[in-house]
Design an enzyme around this catalytic site. Structure first.
Site, PDB file in Angstrom:
ATOM      1  N   ASP A  66      -2.676   7.190  -0.105  1.00  4.96           N
ATOM      2  CA  ASP A  66      -2.337   5.774  -0.008  1.00  4.96           C
ATOM      3  C   ASP A  66      -1.278   5.606   1.086  1.00  4.96           C
ATOM      4  O   ASP A  66      -0.237   6.270   1.052  1.00  4.96           O
ATOM      5  CB  ASP A  66      -1.768   5.308  -1.366  1.00  4.96           C
ATOM      6  CG  ASP A  66      -1.437   3.823  -1.402  1.00  4.96           C
ATOM      7  OD1 ASP A  66      -1.624   3.135  -0.375  1.00  4.96           O
ATOM      8  OD2 ASP A  66      -0.990   3.349  -2.463  1.00  4.96           O
ATOM      9  N   HIS A  72      -5.285   4.339  -3.253  1.00  2.00           N
ATOM     10  CA  HIS A  72      -4.852   2.959  -3.398  1.00  2.00           C
ATOM     11  C   HIS A  72      -5.880   2.131  -4.169  1.00  2.00           C
ATOM     12  O   HIS A  72      -7.057   2.161  -3.865  1.00  2.00           O
ATOM     13  CB  HIS A  72      -4.597   2.315  -2.031  1.00  2.00           C
ATOM     14  CG  HIS A  72      -3.905   0.998  -2.161  1.00  2.00           C
ATOM     15  ND1 HIS A  72      -2.573   0.897  -2.481  1.00  2.00           N
ATOM     16  CD2 HIS A  72      -4.367  -0.270  -2.096  1.00  2.00           C
ATOM     17  CE1 HIS A  72      -2.241  -0.377  -2.587  1.00  2.00           C
ATOM     18  NE2 HIS A  72      -3.314  -1.105  -2.365  1.00  2.00           N
ATOM     19  N   SER A  90      -0.149  -3.354  -5.910  1.00  2.00           N
ATOM     20  CA  SER A  90      -0.343  -3.558  -4.482  1.00  2.00           C
ATOM     21  C   SER A  90       0.447  -4.788  -3.994  1.00  2.00           C
ATOM     22  O   SER A  90       1.656  -4.832  -4.202  1.00  2.00           O
ATOM     23  CB  SER A  90      -1.840  -3.666  -4.193  1.00  2.00           C
ATOM     24  OG  SER A  90      -2.089  -3.606  -2.821  1.00  2.00           O
TER      25      SER A  90
END
Ligand SMILES: *[C@@H]1O[C@H](CO)[C@@H](O)[C@H](O)[C@H]1NC(C)=O
Ligand SMILES: *[C@@H]1O[C@H](CO)[C@@H](O)[C@H](O)[C@H]1NC(C)=O
Length: 383
Positions: free
Chosen positions: A323, A353, A166
């Site tokens: 995501d 995600h 991320s």
């Protein structure tokens, strides 16, 4: 989203409630909302240094930057270990190398690869803002790469990778680009592994942003707020950025970069489906004037020059269907491939995600375990 474990879904939704509650805290002016959210995450999940028969875990600092080091045991018959620098996610503002989720992921990598994993406790928003996070990870990584330090940890200088998930994937990608442009830096990084990375802030209407704008864990407006926070920007811009008013056709500064994230040409029809590009004719030129960092390749590695991309090492990019950031990863993979970089794209149709850190009870999603295994397997074969 496809939860595999019983209590997992409940846990995730509890976590989401914190996200919304922390917005409330901000609204009420009680505290910076990110400090409040981080307090909740860390209070419930921080873990002290520990050791097992297979992994030794130590908290220390590398040139003033806190790190947690996971030392796997030496493989029989080998005299050196592989090394991996890991950068945790959390919107540049949340989480810690010491929370259970990241601690377990790094310990698993160290154990299964007989490797040394350095998980960096870089400073977060609102203590510091872009590009300080990058400075922290660069400083700690350069310290680790010194011959005497590698020797101390018994790490092979020819087998060192960088990785992150991320916002940590964003920082890892930025670090990768910084290091390949640094002629003095030795040893060279062997590979980079980016897990659902954040790579650009110019288009919040890629097909994946449109498709997942309300998907839990990371709805679009939350991602845009993380960006604004990273730059210490003004929240008043969030709604305008969601409709791409910051990169409208009349914003000249963005014009040259638009082709670098032109998803109608970078992504296949199976991904773009029926989605239409959102390119307003007129928008709000003030946004880029006040937040020029939005156009900086150190914050948005996807928009880097081709000359930089072609220097990058072997790359792994993991993407998830559910995501908003899926297409950031897909577009980077495509640009890297076009630049001649060896890229492995690992896409999970049932992934969401953040799923890789949800691998143990009560948040044990099957896709969390599958993404983690796939990531570790690629590292094992390539590092
Ligand atoms: C985007 O910009 C246009 C043109 O300036 C403006 O009319 C519109 O209200 C803006 N949208 C948002 C959400 O700020
Ligand atoms: C994006 O790509 C499409 C298809 O190749 C092309 O028609 C369009 O002009 C491109 N837009 C930009 C801004 O480069």
């Amino acid at each position: 989203m496809s939860p595999g474990g019983g209590g997992g879904e409940r846990q995730v939704f509890l976590w989401l409630r914190f996200v919304y509650q922390s917005d409330l805290i901000h609204y009420l002016g009680l505290s910076h909302h990110l400090i409040a959210l981080n307090f909740i995450i860390i209070t419930f999940g921080k873990k002290g240094a520990w050791s097992s028969a297979h992994v030794k875990v130590t908290d220390t600092d590398f040139d003033g930057v806190e790190v947690r080091v996971f030392e796997g045991s030496l493989k029989p018959g080998e005299s050196l270990k592989r090394g991996l620098v890991f950068i945790h996610g959390g919107g540049w503002a949340l989480a810690s190398a010491r929370i259970r989720y990241y601690d377990e992921l790094c310990a698993a990598v160290a154990e299964e690869l007989n490797a040394v994993v350095v998980s960096i406790e870089y400073r977060l928003v609102p203590k510091v803002y872009f590009p300080e996070q990058i400075h922290d990870i660069a400083r700690a990584t350069k310290y680790f790469l010194q011959p005497k330090v590698l020797q101390k940890y018994m790490v092979d200088p020819a087998r060192i990778g960088i990785s992150g998930d991320s916002a940590g994937g964003n920082l890892a990608a930025a670090l990768g680009q910084q290091f390949v442009q640094d002629a003095n830096l030795k040893p060279k990084i062997k590979l980079q592994a980016l897990i659902y990375p954040v790579l650009q802030a110019l288009d919040f209407n890629t097909p994946s942003y449109q498709q997942n704008s309300h998907t839990p864990i990371l709805p679009r407006y939350v991602m845009v707020k993380y960006w604004v926070d990273y730059f210490k920007g003004n929240y008043d811009f969030v709604q305008a950025m969601i409709v791409n008013n910051h990169t409208s056709l009349d914003v000249e500064e963005a014009a040259a970069l638009r082709a670098r994230l032109n998803w109608t040409s970078l992504l296949p029809a199976s991904i773009t489906k029926h989605y239409k590009p959102v390119v307003p004719t007129t928008g709000n030129a003030r946004i880029i004037q006040e937040i020029p960092q939005l156009l900086d390749a150190r914050s948005a590695p996807l928009i880097a020059d081709q000359e930089v991309l072609q220097l990058l090492p072997k790359t792994y990019i993991l993407t998830c269907e559910h995501d908003v950031l899926r297409d950031d990863g897909l577009m980077y993979a495509k640009r890297l491939e076009s630049a001649g970089v060896d890229v492995t794209l690992d896409h999970f149709e049932d992934g969401f995600h953040g799923c890789m850190i949800f691998t143990s009870w009560p948040t044990d999603f099957s896709v969390g375990i599958r993404t983690r295994n796939s990531f570790i397997k690629w590292l094992d074969q390539n590092l």
